[in-house]
Design an enzyme around this catalytic site. Structure first.
Site, PDB file in Angstrom:
ATOM      1  N   GLU A 154       0.843  -1.199   0.000  1.00 62.32           N
ATOM      2  CA  GLU A 154       0.000   0.000   0.000  1.00 62.32           C
ATOM      3  C   GLU A 154       0.876   1.246   0.000  1.00 62.32           C
ATOM      4  OE1 GLU A 154      -3.309   0.515   0.072  1.00 62.32           O
ATOM      5  OE2 GLU A 154      -4.199  -1.439   0.550  1.00 62.32           O
ATOM      6  N   ASP A 202      -7.197   1.661  -7.884  1.00 61.34           N
ATOM      7  CA  ASP A 202      -5.843   1.905  -7.389  1.00 61.34           C
ATOM      8  C   ASP A 202      -4.845   0.880  -7.953  1.00 61.34           C
ATOM      9  OD1 ASP A 202      -7.426   0.119  -5.618  1.00 61.34           O
ATOM     10  OD2 ASP A 202      -5.567  -0.063  -4.477  1.00 61.34           O
TER      11      ASP A 202
END
Length: 284
Positions: A154, A202
């Protein structure tokens, strides 16, 4: 049993490090929960499976002439399962601390192996061999459980801003370590939206996929692009690359978010098709 012993030793070492670190930070309680989960996994690995029970419908080979004398015997030929994919995300949150808090709340049911801050700080949250919950409902090629085969990274980014150089440099260092250690194929560095095109966006169009490909993490198209043949099938090409095409507009958008970026409309232009054809050729 060497692989198992190495894993257990690594887990114990992780527990000790985690325990020491917990005294110095605000995640004392969640680190205790993490430690408990790791201990449970180690216990499960060490525990032999119960012997299979013969039934009238299933033939079980005799062992030393005794059908009920079945036992668990550990083979000496094995090692740890290695992750074969890396999935890159952006957090869609506003700070590294906010994301870490999200991943330390059991109610969220989400996690990742690594989180990288805007300043380049890298926080590891899970041993690479363990299964984090980062991919969710996803698909890549024939794989429908990406969590079991991948490492999740992330990047602290709200999805509306470029990624900092410090952050990308830290990512590249981490990817280099992961690729060499686990022998991850170049084409297996992909994004969350690639594997979940109907749900995720994303990493955003600001993510530098071309730079990563130049460093050996993922693939990119050539400067010179050939016109696809008249019988070129875009849907089949997307499938061969790995995209889930059950929702074709979403698959097109995901492909363009990764490879085109300047336009993510769910329709292929002539240039888009040239790019798709070039990527397709690289996958074959």
């Amino acid at each position: 049993m060497k692989g198992l012993n190495v894993f257990i030793f690594g887990c114990i070492l992780t527990l000790l490090i985690t325990s020491c670190a917990a005294k110095k930070n605000k995640y004392v309680e969640t680190n205790k929960v993490h430690t408990q989960h790791v201990e449970e996994i180690v216990e499960d690995i060490q525990k032999p499976l119960p012997p299979p029970q013969p039934s009238p419908e299933v033939f079980v080979a005799d062992i030393k002439g005794k059908r009920d004398d079945l036992d668990w015997v550990g083979t000496v030929n094995f090692d740890m399962r290695r992750p074969s994919y890396v999935i890159i995300h952006h957090t869609a949150q506003e700070s590294l601390d906010q994301t870490i808090r999200t991943f330390t709340l059991e109610s969220t049911q989400v996690s990742a192996h690594y989180v990288i801050g805007r300043d380049g700080k890298t926080v590891q949250m899970l041993n690479d061999y363990l299964r984090s919950w980062h991919a969710g409902l996803s698909r890549w090629g024939k794989i429908t459980d990406m969590n079991s085969q991948s490492i999740g990274i992330e990047l602290d980014n709200n999805g509306k801003e470029p990624f900092s150089n410090l952050q990308i440099n830290s990512l590249l260092r981490l990817l280099d370590t992961l690729k060499s250690h686990y022998r991850i194929p170049t084409e297996n560095f992909i994004g969350h939206s690639d594997i979940a095109p109907t749900r995720k966006q994303d990493p955003s169009v600001y993510f530098p996929w071309k730079l990563l490909a130049e460093k050996g993490f993922g693939i990119w198209y050539d400067d010179f692009l050939s016109v696809p043949p008249v019988d070129f099938n875009p849907s089949l090409a997307l499938q061969i690359i790995g995209f889930d095409t059950r929702n074709m507009p979403a698959a097109i958008t995901a492909f363009k978010r990764h490879y085109v970026q300047s336009d993510v409309s769910p329709v292929f232009t002539e240039t888009d098709l040239k790019i798709l054809y070039n990527i397709y050729l690289k996958q074959n």
